[in-house]
Scaffold this active site. Structure first.
Site, PDB file in Angstrom:
ATOM      1  N   THR A  21       2.753 -40.819  14.529  1.00  0.00           N
ATOM      2  CA  THR A  21       3.903 -41.224  15.354  1.00  0.00           C
ATOM      3  C   THR A  21       4.663 -42.392  14.744  1.00  0.00           C
ATOM      4  O   THR A  21       4.080 -43.213  14.030  1.00  0.00           O
ATOM      5  CB  THR A  21       3.396 -41.606  16.766  1.00  0.00           C
ATOM      6  OG1 THR A  21       4.423 -42.312  17.456  1.00  0.00           O
ATOM      7  CG2 THR A  21       2.179 -42.523  16.717  1.00  0.00           C
ATOM      8  N   ASP A  22       5.928 -42.477  15.087  1.00  0.00           N
ATOM      9  CA  ASP A  22       6.742 -43.628  14.639  1.00  0.00           C
ATOM     10  C   ASP A  22       6.231 -44.933  15.250  1.00  0.00           C
ATOM     11  O   ASP A  22       6.570 -46.022  14.782  1.00  0.00           O
ATOM     12  CB  ASP A  22       8.232 -43.429  14.977  1.00  0.00           C
ATOM     13  CG  ASP A  22       8.547 -43.322  16.466  1.00  0.00           C
ATOM     14  OD1 ASP A  22       7.620 -43.267  17.294  1.00  0.00           O
ATOM     15  OD2 ASP A  22       9.759 -43.286  16.800  1.00  0.00           O
ATOM     16  N   GLU A  23       5.394 -44.800  16.304  1.00  0.00           N
ATOM     17  CA  GLU A  23       4.928 -46.014  16.984  1.00  0.00           C
ATOM     18  C   GLU A  23       3.994 -46.835  16.102  1.00  0.00           C
ATOM     19  O   GLU A  23       3.739 -48.004  16.392  1.00  0.00           O
ATOM     20  CB  GLU A  23       4.268 -45.641  18.317  1.00  0.00           C
ATOM     21  CG  GLU A  23       5.183 -44.771  19.169  1.00  0.00           C
ATOM     22  CD  GLU A  23       4.913 -44.840  20.656  1.00  0.00           C
ATOM     23  OE1 GLU A  23       4.198 -45.743  21.099  1.00  0.00           O
ATOM     24  OE2 GLU A  23       5.461 -43.976  21.363  1.00  0.00           O
ATOM     25  N   ALA A  45      -2.837 -27.071  23.341  1.00  0.00           N
ATOM     26  CA  ALA A  45      -2.452 -26.771  24.728  1.00  0.00           C
ATOM     27  C   ALA A  45      -1.563 -27.887  25.285  1.00  0.00           C
ATOM     28  O   ALA A  45      -1.190 -27.858  26.457  1.00  0.00           O
ATOM     29  CB  ALA A  45      -3.683 -26.586  25.606  1.00  0.00           C
ATOM     30  N   LYS A  85      -3.607 -44.635  16.696  1.00  0.00           N
ATOM     31  CA  LYS A  85      -2.946 -43.652  15.824  1.00  0.00           C
ATOM     32  C   LYS A  85      -2.881 -44.180  14.387  1.00  0.00           C
ATOM     33  O   LYS A  85      -3.063 -43.429  13.428  1.00  0.00           O
ATOM     34  CB  LYS A  85      -1.536 -43.336  16.335  1.00  0.00           C
ATOM     35  CG  LYS A  85      -1.472 -42.595  17.656  1.00  0.00           C
ATOM     36  CD  LYS A  85      -2.071 -41.204  17.628  1.00  0.00           C
ATOM     37  CE  LYS A  85      -1.255 -40.214  16.820  1.00  0.00           C
ATOM     38  NZ  LYS A  85      -1.824 -38.844  16.906  1.00  0.00           N
ATOM     39  N   TYR A  89      -2.555 -47.410  22.061  1.00  0.00           N
ATOM     40  CA  TYR A  89      -2.204 -46.057  21.595  1.00  0.00           C
ATOM     41  C   TYR A  89      -1.802 -46.090  20.131  1.00  0.00           C
ATOM     42  O   TYR A  89      -2.378 -45.385  19.290  1.00  0.00           O
ATOM     43  CB  TYR A  89      -1.077 -45.468  22.445  1.00  0.00           C
ATOM     44  CG  TYR A  89      -0.407 -44.262  21.805  1.00  0.00           C
ATOM     45  CD1 TYR A  89      -1.108 -43.072  21.610  1.00  0.00           C
ATOM     46  CD2 TYR A  89       0.926 -44.321  21.383  1.00  0.00           C
ATOM     47  CE1 TYR A  89      -0.501 -41.978  21.000  1.00  0.00           C
ATOM     48  CE2 TYR A  89       1.533 -43.230  20.784  1.00  0.00           C
ATOM     49  CZ  TYR A  89       0.822 -42.060  20.588  1.00  0.00           C
ATOM     50  OH  TYR A  89       1.413 -40.969  19.982  1.00  0.00           O
TER      51      TYR A  89
END
Ligand code: NAD
Ligand code: TYD
Length: 356
Positions: free
Chosen positions: A136-138, A22, A164, A160
């Site tokens: 993620t690329d982070e 969602a 991840k 964050y």
């Protein structure tokens, strides 16, 4: 049934569980999957946090091959029976905003790490054919020069990205030890329709529509690759079917912009003055550059459809045409977040110019 390290034979009638469906990218994937795989069934599991929005699923809601289950991925009693009948799981569910992770890291660890573990356990028990973990690329942290490949070691620098990276490592451990056919994707900054307006691009676009200032952190020199959401969803679809278990795939546009350039590009498209750019206090620990090498994904056959100009055009046009989607969001609990994040003075200037 657990497949080997190569190849997947997901049938046309496979049941795909999409967590976090969602949200922004998960809903784009769910809509795409229903449209492009006419025999497949899709079950979205979503907790409906502030970022989850059933309106994002309106185009597929009535489809008999679509089902929605409201649940926390960390709640094994709720998710185990749903995952039990899945052929594949695609895990988008996450707390996803860096700035929020600086004020409340705990929920990031709970959902992104512990929740992913519960989901991995359920997928292992179910013997799914694929578990795609959307990362993620982070996780690479600040990339000073060149571009990160899948072999670049993770060096996350905020709660964050650290959560991840933790989730990825956990996912790979299920591959190594239990044979769960895990694939990890590492996408770059994704923009487009239905993105919650806390992220830079939808915040800038919606502020600009209202002639409000665009808060640019520091000097606005931080560089990101910007990728259109449908191209990201298409990459994940391809990786689900063609990716090799145990591998990671970068998903990057290789189209870099710094934040001032992003703001100017948005203001230009909306015919607003560049003076709306307002420099505000920088994010602590701000990663000043991300850059991905997506050669490995291209070798699977992925080509993006939207170049940078088309990405920005489509994104700006969507927010212009869909005020009924974002105005209720920006007038709700978002206002309290905005005040906390940007300070009373900035938020009041915004209110004074008429957001309601
Ligand atoms: P989003 O914040 O728009 O959506 C996240 C969704 O997850 C929401 O619907 C939310 O309700 C749901 N959710 C949160 N906690 C949950 C929980 N405990 N149980 C079940 N559902 C929960 O995020 P997004 O931008 O769509 O990102 C999706 C995924 O892609 C994330 O894993 C994110 O790390 C990753 N990613 C995002 C980007 C980007 O630029 N947005 C880039 C690369 C990777
Ligand atoms: P964001 O969309 O939050 O993505 P991420 O930080 O995960 O890459 O931010 C994109 C870039 O824009 C990042 O360098 C931070 C910057 N930024 C601003 O300058 N102002 C803002 O209000 C926000 C939310 C982000």
């Amino acid at each position: 049934m657990v497949t080997g390290a190569t190849g997947t034979h997901l049938s046309d009638h496979a049941h795909i569980v999409v967590t976090g469906g969602a949200g922004f990218i998960g809903s784009a994937f769910a809509r795409r999957y229903i449209a492009n795989h006419p025999g497949a069934r899709v079950t979205v599991i979503d907790k409906l946090t502030y970022a989850g929005n059933l309106a994002n699923l309106a185009p597929v809601w009535e489809n008999p091959r679509f089902r929605f289950v409201q649940a926390d991925i960390g709640d094994d009693v709720a998710i185990t029976p749903v995952v039990a009948s899945a052929h594949a799981v695609v895990n988008f569910a996450a707390e996803s905003h860096v700035d929020r992770s600086l004020t409340d890291p705990d929920v990031f660890v709970r959902t992104n790490v512990l929740g992913t573990n519960v989901l991995l356990r359920a997928a292992r028990a179910a013997g799914v054919e694929r578990f795609v973990h959307v990362s993620t690329d982070e996780v690479y942290g600040h990339v000073a020069t060149g571009a990160a490949t899948e072999e670049t070691p993770p060096k996350p620098r905020n709660p964050y990205s650290a959560s991840k990276a933790g989730a990825e490592l956990l996912a790979f451990s299920y591959f190594t030890n239990f044979g769960l056919p895990v694939i990890v994707t590492r996408g770059s900054n994704t923009i487009g329709p239905y993105q919650y307006p806390e992220k830079a691009t939808p915040l800038f676009v919606t502020n600009a529509i209202d002639h409000l200032p665009l808060p640019v952190y520091g000097q606005g020199t931080a560089i990101r690759d910007y990728l259109y959401v449908d191209d990201h969803a298409a990459a994940i679809d391809l990786i689900l079917h063609r990716g090799v278990a145990g591998e990671a795939y970068n998903v990057g546009s290789e189209d870099a912009l710094n934040t001032v350039e992003l703001a100017h590009a948005i203001l230009g498209r909306l015919d607003r003055p560049q003076s709306l750019v307002q420099f505000v206090a920088d994010r602590p620990g701000h990663d000043l550059r991300y850059s991905l090498d997506s050669t490995k994904l291209r070798a699977l056959g992925w080509r993006r459809e939207y170049d940078l100009e088309a990405t920005l055009d489509a994104t700006v046009k969507w927010y212009e045409a869909n005020e009924d989607w974002w105005r209720p969001i920006k007038s709700g609990a978002f206002r309290e977040y905005y005040r906390r994040q940007y300070g009373d003075a900035f938020a009041s200037a915004t209110a004074a110019r008429g957001t309601s």
